[in-house]
Design a protein around this motif. Structure first.
Motif, PDB file in Angstrom:
ATOM      1  N   ASP A 154       0.816  -1.125  -0.077  1.00 32.66           N
ATOM      2  CA  ASP A 154       0.057   0.243  -0.098  1.00 32.66           C
ATOM      3  C   ASP A 154       0.834   1.158   0.106  1.00 32.66           C
ATOM      4  O   ASP A 154       0.667   2.494  -0.822  1.00 32.66           O
ATOM      5  CB  ASP A 154      -1.049   0.155   1.180  1.00 32.66           C
ATOM      6  N   LEU A 155       2.093   1.280   0.758  1.00 33.09           N
ATOM      7  CA  LEU A 155       2.973   2.373   0.896  1.00 33.09           C
ATOM      8  C   LEU A 155       3.540   2.342  -0.431  1.00 33.09           C
ATOM      9  O   LEU A 155       3.524   3.721  -1.030  1.00 33.09           O
ATOM     10  CB  LEU A 155       3.828   2.106   1.719  1.00 33.09           C
TER      11      LEU A 155
ATOM     12  N   ASP B  91       2.374   1.698  -3.606  1.00 36.41           N
ATOM     13  CA  ASP B  91       1.338   2.087  -4.430  1.00 36.41           C
ATOM     14  C   ASP B  91       1.025   3.568  -4.380  1.00 36.41           C
ATOM     15  O   ASP B  91       0.781   4.281  -5.179  1.00 36.41           O
ATOM     16  CB  ASP B  91      -0.124   1.324  -4.174  1.00 36.41           C
ATOM     17  N   PHE B  92       1.292   4.020  -2.977  1.00 28.37           N
ATOM     18  CA  PHE B  92       1.012   5.460  -2.830  1.00 28.37           C
ATOM     19  C   PHE B  92       1.973   6.348  -2.939  1.00 28.37           C
ATOM     20  O   PHE B  92       1.959   7.528  -3.450  1.00 28.37           O
ATOM     21  CB  PHE B  92       0.451   5.687  -1.223  1.00 28.37           C
ATOM     22  N   TYR B  93       3.328   5.728  -3.188  1.00 38.04           N
ATOM     23  CA  TYR B  93       4.694   6.848  -3.092  1.00 38.04           C
ATOM     24  C   TYR B  93       5.484   6.566  -4.235  1.00 38.04           C
ATOM     25  O   TYR B  93       6.042   7.266  -4.871  1.00 38.04           O
ATOM     26  CB  TYR B  93       5.469   6.518  -2.012  1.00 38.04           C
ATOM     27  N   ASP B  94       4.976   5.398  -5.272  1.00 31.65           N
ATOM     28  CA  ASP B  94       5.846   5.165  -6.169  1.00 31.65           C
ATOM     29  C   ASP B  94       5.767   6.370  -7.356  1.00 31.65           C
ATOM     30  O   ASP B  94       6.801   6.639  -7.920  1.00 31.65           O
ATOM     31  CB  ASP B  94       5.465   3.806  -6.967  1.00 31.65           C
ATOM     32  N   LEU B  95       4.728   6.813  -7.687  1.00 35.48           N
ATOM     33  CA  LEU B  95       4.467   8.072  -8.527  1.00 35.48           C
ATOM     34  C   LEU B  95       5.317   9.306  -8.029  1.00 35.48           C
ATOM     35  O   LEU B  95       5.898  10.106  -8.853  1.00 35.48           O
ATOM     36  CB  LEU B  95       2.975   8.429  -8.843  1.00 35.48           C
ATOM     37  N   ALA B  96       5.277   9.341  -6.662  1.00 37.00           N
ATOM     38  CA  ALA B  96       5.886  10.784  -6.428  1.00 37.00           C
ATOM     39  C   ALA B  96       7.360  10.586  -6.407  1.00 37.00           C
ATOM     40  O   ALA B  96       8.163  11.586  -6.905  1.00 37.00           O
ATOM     41  CB  ALA B  96       5.389  10.963  -4.821  1.00 37.00           C
TER      42      ALA B  96
ATOM     43  N   GLU C 225       8.820   8.814  -8.751  1.00 30.32           N
ATOM     44  CA  GLU C 225       9.049   8.635 -10.001  1.00 30.32           C
ATOM     45  C   GLU C 225       9.144  10.036 -10.556  1.00 30.32           C
ATOM     46  O   GLU C 225       9.964  10.479 -11.321  1.00 30.32           O
ATOM     47  CB  GLU C 225       7.878   8.077 -10.710  1.00 30.32           C
ATOM     48  N   ASP C 226       8.347  11.033 -10.010  1.00 29.14           N
ATOM     49  CA  ASP C 226       8.424  12.396 -10.265  1.00 29.14           C
ATOM     50  C   ASP C 226       9.911  13.228  -9.821  1.00 29.14           C
ATOM     51  O   ASP C 226       9.990  14.110 -10.481  1.00 29.14           O
ATOM     52  CB  ASP C 226       6.998  13.055  -9.601  1.00 29.14           C
TER      53      ASP C 226
ATOM     54  N   GLU D 128       8.656   9.389   3.690  1.00 28.85           N
ATOM     55  CA  GLU D 128       8.557  10.850   3.495  1.00 28.85           C
ATOM     56  C   GLU D 128      10.161  11.475   3.818  1.00 28.85           C
ATOM     57  O   GLU D 128      10.774  12.328   3.144  1.00 28.85           O
ATOM     58  CB  GLU D 128       7.715  11.669   4.249  1.00 28.85           C
TER      59      GLU D 128
ATOM     60  N   ARG E 283      -5.114   0.471  -7.845  1.00 27.81           N
ATOM     61  CA  ARG E 283      -5.536   1.612  -7.097  1.00 27.81           C
ATOM     62  C   ARG E 283      -6.012   2.794  -8.147  1.00 27.81           C
ATOM     63  O   ARG E 283      -6.459   3.613  -7.626  1.00 27.81           O
ATOM     64  CB  ARG E 283      -4.076   2.045  -6.420  1.00 27.81           C
TER      65      ARG E 283
ATOM     66  N   TRP F 281      -7.101   5.377   0.028  1.00 21.89           N
ATOM     67  CA  TRP F 281      -5.836   4.809   0.215  1.00 21.89           C
ATOM     68  C   TRP F 281      -5.989   4.246   1.677  1.00 21.89           C
ATOM     69  O   TRP F 281      -5.018   3.687   2.204  1.00 21.89           O
ATOM     70  CB  TRP F 281      -4.878   5.856  -0.039  1.00 21.89           C
TER      71      TRP F 281
ATOM     72  N   MET G 223      -5.513   6.120   4.360  1.00 20.21           N
ATOM     73  CA  MET G 223      -4.182   6.673   4.902  1.00 20.21           C
ATOM     74  C   MET G 223      -4.594   7.436   6.077  1.00 20.21           C
ATOM     75  O   MET G 223      -5.696   8.196   6.021  1.00 20.21           O
ATOM     76  CB  MET G 223      -3.871   7.471   3.969  1.00 20.21           C
TER      77      MET G 223
ATOM     78  N   LEU H  63       0.751  14.543  -3.035  1.00 21.14           N
ATOM     79  CA  LEU H  63       0.879  12.979  -3.528  1.00 21.14           C
ATOM     80  C   LEU H  63      -0.590  12.744  -4.298  1.00 21.14           C
ATOM     81  O   LEU H  63      -0.317  11.926  -5.305  1.00 21.14           O
ATOM     82  CB  LEU H  63       1.150  11.840  -2.569  1.00 21.14           C
TER      83      LEU H  63
ATOM     84  N   VAL I  98      -0.423  13.859  -7.854  1.00 20.98           N
ATOM     85  CA  VAL I  98       0.469  13.174  -8.654  1.00 20.98           C
ATOM     86  C   VAL I  98      -0.545  12.029  -9.256  1.00 20.98           C
ATOM     87  O   VAL I  98      -0.628  11.679 -10.451  1.00 20.98           O
ATOM     88  CB  VAL I  98       1.679  12.685  -7.968  1.00 20.98           C
ATOM     89  N   HIS I  99      -1.109  11.473  -8.459  1.00 18.24           N
ATOM     90  CA  HIS I  99      -2.100  10.181  -8.883  1.00 18.24           C
ATOM     91  C   HIS I  99      -3.145  10.622  -9.592  1.00 18.24           C
ATOM     92  O   HIS I  99      -3.293  10.078 -10.600  1.00 18.24           O
ATOM     93  CB  HIS I  99      -2.681   9.545  -7.422  1.00 18.24           C
TER      94      HIS I  99
ATOM     95  N   ARG J 232      -2.015  11.474 -13.042  1.00 23.09           N
ATOM     96  CA  ARG J 232      -1.480  10.002 -13.794  1.00 23.09           C
ATOM     97  C   ARG J 232      -2.801   9.634 -14.443  1.00 23.09           C
ATOM     98  O   ARG J 232      -3.057   9.161 -15.705  1.00 23.09           O
ATOM     99  CB  ARG J 232      -0.909   9.203 -12.856  1.00 23.09           C
TER     100      ARG J 232
END
Lengths: 447, 226
Positions: free
Chosen positions: A311-312, A314-319, A321-322, A353, B155, B181, B183, B191, B194-195, B198
């Protein structure tokens, strides 16, 4: 008996030695008493018989002596122990029960000797005399019974010592049970209180532990009232701080929507962000404080650390990558833990973070789970500048900053939150040098 | 929408009322639990905005229990200074439908209040969701736009599904964090943006009519109205 330092082991050693010593004193006393009186008895009997036979010889002569000896050997009284010898001057046996004339017997003196009686060697007490005509009278008392008795006594004493030793082991075992029941109760209570179940108390008892239990319970009452005090205060602060801050924020927002001076609107906007920042710091401190009192365990459930890591990720991979950072997920074997998903997620977020903040573009962050023994770990490692190992303990403290001028964004609460969450979950935050970079592991007990 | 606000701090209550009435809703204020319950028993409401720390013998959670025990299923939005995760979970578990902590942004309150109101409306058969030419098959977890299938990661599908379920309605970043999420708190670093960007790239690319809109200062909205 886990070690020589345990109370039971020391007691056992002490009581064992004491039991052995008293057994030894008792046994030796009995032994010498009995053997002493036995040998006194044999020497009296020997003298008595000798005197009687000696008198017979003097009053009635050698023939009468021989006849008396034969008679004594057939009267059935102590015949298995009495020893007689009447021999001529040339050592020819005239009467008695010795097989041969014994060598090395002094005259007129009580002595121990090995003689052949009825063909069998036997230890005996001997008294002998030579008459003017050269004839010899020997009277003796067989001691083999006594030797036998001594052997039996010694055996009984050894057996007694062994029994005494076994009994002291048994006693120590019983004592251990008696003493460990209340100690186990104290330990159980302490183990429950440690992680935050502050309402636990020791059961009342009436033995020697009663006072100790009372004292511990009183101490727990005090701790509980202190913690409750902290909770009440933080609730009150929550209310009394948030309500006015809320009003301020609301007024500023209302002002922001009025047409007017641009400078005022900018100031209002920035003040709103500051208020939100303050509230965030406040929330984080509250979270740490609550975790440290061990209170928020109500939502604990069994969960999979791998799922959390995914889950972590999935949440952070795009950030990542950016930012031009490669975020890699490496899951180990299924890693079940007991905990609060949201709180563990918060810990993971803070670690990620941090890693994202300090890893330069082109760097790499690894998000791993690992299972080793009875521990499951969520590991986040980067190849950024890292933290000097000398500061690994300091960075867990709230508000500690690597940058003393406090210029970089953040408030130094991230790792403090992670450490508090680890503690709440009976785990630990382990920091290592990733050479280069930081390797932070949230290590939790495996469920 | 008719809203009842039970809040003892006058200024905060007024601010909530202004926020709601500014968006065209009716708002009534009660300063304590008793008068709030009286009001609820006399005139029907669509939404209750409830403070937790209230004067008198009945706090917000006690009022909520009374309400739910009497079979009243009115959507309840708790608005409280008790902000820890634990308090939040307690509130939701005792029957609240949403939980917002003080201090709060007016827009966030409004967006959540409206979302609760819609949620209270009976949901249609949801095996297929659509807006304009975008179709989501909830069972097979697949999406297509104008007949062209869109490849979405799980997701991404969850995010799009949430937005489409709340179509024509603004959802805040915090709502997405909580509901998509799961969260805990807003990490405040864009964040979500960004999602969304995309997702927007996949859904709205090469289309004349964009469906995913940014609502400035509030969040996002899936809308066919442009």
């Amino acid at each position: 008996m886990r070690s020589l330092h345990s109370v039971t082991a020391r007691l056992l050693l002490g009581y064992g030695l004491l039991a052995l010593a008293s057994m030894a004193v008792l046994s030796l006393t009995i032994y010498f008493d009995i053997t002493g009186s036995l040998s006194a008895e044999s020497s009296i009997a020997t003298r008595h018989l000798f005197a009687r036979l000696d008198q017979t010889y003097h009053s009635q002569g050698g023939h009468a002596l021989a006849a008396t000896i034969e008679q004594l050997l057939q009267d059935g009284i102590d015949t298995d122990r009495e020893i007689y010898l009447y021999a001529a001057a040339d050592h020819t046996l005239l009467a008695g029960n010795l097989t041969a004339y014994p060598a090395g017997i002094d005259m007129n003196r009580m002595q121990r000797a090995l003689v052949l009686r009825n063909g069998l060697p036997s230890h005996a007490l001997m008294l002998a005399t030579r008459y003017p005509d050269g004839a010899v009278l020997m009277v003796g008392w067989d001691l083999s019974n006594q030797t036998d008795m001594k052997r039996k006594l010694a055996q009984a004493m050894i057996a007694g010592s062994v029994v005494a030793l076994l009994l002291s082991f048994l006693g120590a075992g019983i004592f251990r049970r008696l003493i460990s029941a209340p100690i186990i109760a104290i330990r159980q209570t302490a183990n429950q209180i440690g992680p935050g179940r502050l309402d636990r108390r020791l059961p009342p008892s009436r033995d020697e532990f009663a006072k100790l239990n009372d004292d511990i319970n009183a101490m727990l009452d005090r701790i509980q009232s202190l913690v409750d005090g902290v909770r009440t205060v933080s609730n009150a602060v929550a209310h009394d701080l948030r309500t006015p801050l809320g009003r301020m924020r609301a007024r500023l927002e209302a002002a922001l929507h009025q047409p007017g001076c641009q400078a005022l609107a900018d100031a209002a906007g920035r003040t709103i962000s500051d208020i939100d920042g303050l509230i965030q710091i406040f929330d984080k401190l509250l979270t740490i404080a609550q975790a440290e009192t061990g209170a928020p365990r109500s939502q604990f459930a069994r969960l999979d650390l791998n799922r959390l890591a995914r889950d972590l990720f999935d949440f952070y991979d795009l950030a990542a990558e950016d930012k031009g950072i490669a975020l890699r997920l490496e899951l180990g074997a299924e890693a079940p833990v007991t905990g609060d998903r949201q709180l563990l997620m918060m810990a993971g977020i803070n670690l990620l973070e941090n890693a994202l903040k300090y890893t330069p573009p082109g760097g790499e962050i690894r998000l791993e789970t690992r299972l080793s023994g009875n521990r499951a770990a969520l590991i986040i490692s980067d190849n950024g500048p890292g933290i000097p190992p000398a500061l690994f303990d300091d960075v867990r403290r709230p508000f500690f900053r690597l940058d003393p001028a406090r210029q970089t964004p953040g408030n130094g609460l991230g790792l403090a939150i992670v450490a508090a969450m680890a503690q709440l979950h009976d785990g630990e935050l382990r920091l290592e040098d990733n050479a280069p970079g930081l390797k932070a592991s949230l290590v939790l007990p495996k469920a | 929408m008719r809203c009842l606000i039970i809040e003892d701090d006058t200024e905060t209550a007024q601010y909530i009322a202004n926020t709601l009435s500014g968006a065209g809703h009716q708002a009534v204020i009660a300063a304590d639990s008793r008068s709030g319950l009286d009001h609820l028993s006399q005139s029907p409401c669509d939404l209750l905005v409830l403070d937790r720390l209230l004067p008198g013998d009945m706090d917000g959670l006690a009022l909520l229990r009374t309400l739910r025990n009497s079979g009243n299923s009115i959507p309840v939005l708790i608005l409280s200074a008790l902000a820890t995760l634990e308090e939040r979970v307690t509130g939701l578990r005792r029957g609240a439908d949403d939980y917002l902590t003080k201090p709060f942004a007016a827009e966030e309150l409004l967006v959540r209040a409206e979302a609760l109101h819609r949620r209270a409306a009976p949901a249609a058969d949801n095996s297929e969701l659509c807006i304009a030419d975008l179709v989501l098959d909830v069972q097979r977890r697949s999406a297509s736009r104008g007949g062209r299938s869109i490849a979405l990661q799980p997701r991404e599908f969850r995010l799009l599904e949430y937005l489409v379920r709340h179509q024509e309605q603004t959802v805040s970043r915090a709502m997405l964090l909580e509901n998509v999420w799961d969260m805990p708190a807003d990490p405040q670093n864009g964040l979500i943006d960004v999602h969304i960007s995309r997702l927007r790239h996949k859904v709205d690319r090469d289309c004349d009519m964009p469906l995913i809109h940014t609502v400035r200062g509030l969040g996002y909205k899936v809308s066919a109205r442009g």
